[in-house]
Design an enzyme around this catalytic site. Sequence first.
Site, PDB file in Angstrom:
ATOM      1  N   PHE A   1     -35.476  95.737  21.408  1.00 52.09           N
ATOM      2  CA  PHE A   1     -34.422  96.167  22.337  1.00 52.09           C
ATOM      3  C   PHE A   1     -33.283  95.143  22.263  1.00 52.09           C
ATOM      4  O   PHE A   1     -33.518  93.939  22.386  1.00 52.09           O
ATOM      5  CB  PHE A   1     -35.003  96.228  23.756  1.00 52.09           C
ATOM      6  CG  PHE A   1     -34.131  96.957  24.733  1.00 52.09           C
ATOM      7  CD1 PHE A   1     -34.275  98.327  24.924  1.00 52.09           C
ATOM      8  CD2 PHE A   1     -33.180  96.279  25.478  1.00 52.09           C
ATOM      9  CE1 PHE A   1     -33.468  99.000  25.836  1.00 52.09           C
ATOM     10  CE2 PHE A   1     -32.374  96.949  26.389  1.00 52.09           C
ATOM     11  CZ  PHE A   1     -32.517  98.318  26.567  1.00 52.09           C
TER      12      PHE A   1
ATOM     13  N   ARG B   1     -35.358 111.781  23.108  1.00 53.10           N
ATOM     14  CA  ARG B   1     -36.538 111.048  23.567  1.00 53.10           C
ATOM     15  C   ARG B   1     -37.123 111.707  24.810  1.00 53.10           C
ATOM     16  O   ARG B   1     -36.389 112.074  25.726  1.00 53.10           O
ATOM     17  CB  ARG B   1     -36.077 109.616  23.880  1.00 53.10           C
ATOM     18  CG  ARG B   1     -37.158 108.607  24.065  1.00 53.10           C
ATOM     19  CD  ARG B   1     -36.551 107.214  24.147  1.00 53.10           C
ATOM     20  NE  ARG B   1     -35.771 107.038  25.374  1.00 53.10           N
ATOM     21  CZ  ARG B   1     -35.539 105.850  25.944  1.00 53.10           C
ATOM     22  NH1 ARG B   1     -36.014 104.746  25.400  1.00 53.10           N
ATOM     23  NH2 ARG B   1     -34.835 105.759  27.048  1.00 53.10           N
TER      24      ARG B   1
ATOM     25  N   ASP C   1     -42.366  91.444  26.023  1.00 61.68           N
ATOM     26  CA  ASP C   1     -41.537  92.289  26.876  1.00 61.68           C
ATOM     27  C   ASP C   1     -42.318  93.589  27.106  1.00 61.68           C
ATOM     28  O   ASP C   1     -42.610  94.321  26.159  1.00 61.68           O
ATOM     29  CB  ASP C   1     -40.191  92.553  26.194  1.00 61.68           C
ATOM     30  CG  ASP C   1     -39.240  93.374  27.065  1.00 61.68           C
ATOM     31  OD1 ASP C   1     -39.714  94.095  27.973  1.00 61.68           O
ATOM     32  OD2 ASP C   1     -38.020  93.308  26.817  1.00 61.68           O
TER      33      ASP C   1
ATOM     34  N   TYR D   1     -37.726  99.345  37.136  1.00 56.30           N
ATOM     35  CA  TYR D   1     -37.115 100.655  37.417  1.00 56.30           C
ATOM     36  C   TYR D   1     -37.562 101.762  36.474  1.00 56.30           C
ATOM     37  O   TYR D   1     -37.118 102.893  36.617  1.00 56.30           O
ATOM     38  CB  TYR D   1     -35.580 100.556  37.420  1.00 56.30           C
ATOM     39  CG  TYR D   1     -34.940  99.972  36.172  1.00 56.30           C
ATOM     40  CD1 TYR D   1     -34.766 100.742  35.034  1.00 56.30           C
ATOM     41  CD2 TYR D   1     -34.491  98.657  36.140  1.00 56.30           C
ATOM     42  CE1 TYR D   1     -34.182 100.221  33.900  1.00 56.30           C
ATOM     43  CE2 TYR D   1     -33.902  98.116  35.006  1.00 56.30           C
ATOM     44  CZ  TYR D   1     -33.754  98.899  33.886  1.00 56.30           C
ATOM     45  OH  TYR D   1     -33.187  98.375  32.763  1.00 56.30           O
ATOM     46  N   LYS D   2     -38.421 101.434  35.498  1.00 61.42           N
ATOM     47  CA  LYS D   2     -38.895 102.484  34.578  1.00 61.42           C
ATOM     48  C   LYS D   2     -40.180 103.094  35.137  1.00 61.42           C
ATOM     49  O   LYS D   2     -40.139 103.772  36.152  1.00 61.42           O
ATOM     50  CB  LYS D   2     -39.052 101.889  33.176  1.00 61.42           C
ATOM     51  CG  LYS D   2     -37.694 101.553  32.563  1.00 61.42           C
ATOM     52  CD  LYS D   2     -37.771 100.814  31.255  1.00 61.42           C
ATOM     53  CE  LYS D   2     -36.366 100.563  30.720  1.00 61.42           C
ATOM     54  NZ  LYS D   2     -36.299  99.477  29.762  1.00 61.42           N
TER      55      LYS D   2
HETATM   56  C1  LIG Z   1     -35.273  98.602  29.774  1.00 64.49           C
HETATM   57  C2  LIG Z   1     -35.471  97.397  28.928  1.00 64.49           C
HETATM   58  C3  LIG Z   1     -34.850  96.199  29.262  1.00 64.49           C
HETATM   59  C4  LIG Z   1     -33.911  96.160  30.447  1.00 64.49           C
HETATM   60  O1  LIG Z   1     -33.408  94.933  30.687  1.00 64.49           O
HETATM   61  P1  LIG Z   1     -32.582  94.666  32.040  1.00 64.49           P
HETATM   62  O2  LIG Z   1     -32.011  93.336  31.792  1.00 64.49           O
HETATM   63  O3  LIG Z   1     -33.557  94.677  33.161  1.00 64.49           O
HETATM   64  O4  LIG Z   1     -31.552  95.730  32.163  1.00 64.49           O
HETATM   65  C5  LIG Z   1     -35.107  95.090  28.477  1.00 64.49           C
HETATM   66  N1  LIG Z   1     -35.955  95.152  27.420  1.00 64.49           N
HETATM   67  C6  LIG Z   1     -36.562  96.307  27.075  1.00 64.49           C
HETATM   68  C7  LIG Z   1     -37.496  96.340  25.926  1.00 64.49           C
HETATM   69  C8  LIG Z   1     -36.320  97.457  27.820  1.00 64.49           C
HETATM   70  O5  LIG Z   1     -36.912  98.595  27.473  1.00 64.49           O
END
Ligand SMILES: *Cc1c(COP(=O)(O)O)cnc(C)c1O
Length: 411
Positions: free
Chosen positions: A124, A370, A196, A221-222
Amino acid sequence: MIPDLIQELDANDSLAHKYHDFVIDSSIAYMDGNSLGPLTTFAQARTVEVVQQQWGGDLISSWNKHNWIDLPLSVGDKIAPIIGAAKGQVVCCDSVSVNIFKLLSSALALQPDRDIIVSLDDNFPTDLYMAQGMSRLLGSERCVLETLSIDRLLARLDSSVAVLLLTEVNFRSGERLDMRAITQAAHAHDIMVIWDLSHSTGAVPLELDACEVDFAVGCGYKFLNGGPGAPAFIYLNERWADKVEQALCGWMGHAAPFEFDPEYQAAKGVRKFLSGTPNILSLAALDASLEVFDGLAMEQLRDKSIALSELFLQLIEQAEELASLRCISPRDPHKRGSQLSFAHPDAFAICQALIANGVIADFRAPDLLRFGFTPLYQRYADIWVVVEKLKEIMTSGSYHQPEFQRRGKVT
Ligand SMILES: *Cc1c(COP(=O)(O)O)cnc(C)c1O
């Protein structure tokens, strides 16, 4: 008409009652809980209570009276069983991005003779950006980011590597890495691992303690349904509790913040990862939403997630009109998280047409459609409806209409 076979699956679903814990318009199929979990009835009620009674009525006394001050740790303790961690090792705060920065600073400080962070090319982007920022801040003698593909990862691990920064479930493909094997391989070279878990937490069973993970971050939030911008979390394995420092050492991570001592002295354990004042409204919403997971075995959730995604794939593979959608997720359900992604040159427009037809999926650039699987509030009938609507859209070509080509700021 929903086929009997599908109706039977719903009738025999031991998680079916959880649907009523969510506030979802029953005419839509929500396939995007991997991006933003829906509102829970618990969060809806708690938010009103915290705003009206606590903030509105008890004002500043709420820090003690309603224990606002310990909320980051008490919410962390509710997340702990969901990720296979004993209590006292999780704190809920800030965003995943900021928490990655903190953990990178901790891990690098524990590796004074090493300077390389290894990650994957397709991680990510925010994870990579935070490592790039750390590298610019510290300079290349102290911190260098190297990225590679998964097939080259294990061969790259040696005693020059300080930190391995990996995401367990890939946000594009849904591919799930083997946390236990990779952590072990890294530890054989004394490499620290930061996992992560943004696309894993609340979606797949995890065993952080048993896998001897050093550090982890995850998203509120997911799949945890904490609400837009809900705080993220940090897991700090107990064996590092008193050995680590972190760079964003604000007053809330001080051993005694209300002494107002000019010298920083870190709190014990994971509390030291707090920086500033916790975001109480968001934390309270997340705290309440976690009630959905009370007494729930993650294996039970996982079984339904696999059943939903396998049904989805089976229906898609049976439909000739959907042959142009190419599944890029692993075919083996045990090698993926709780999503399926399909490549198609018109993925964006198809996604918009789906949304207009009551199916909320999402699009990931450049060409991915997705679908997230969230067993707490999805019904087998939803899966059937989604595939039927997808067939209609693909057969009619309705996604070619100009209104489905327009892109907002968020896609
Ligand atoms: C959703 C997500 C994030 C989100 O990061 P924020 O800083 O909380 O917005 C980070 N890493 C991954 C792999 C994600 O899927």
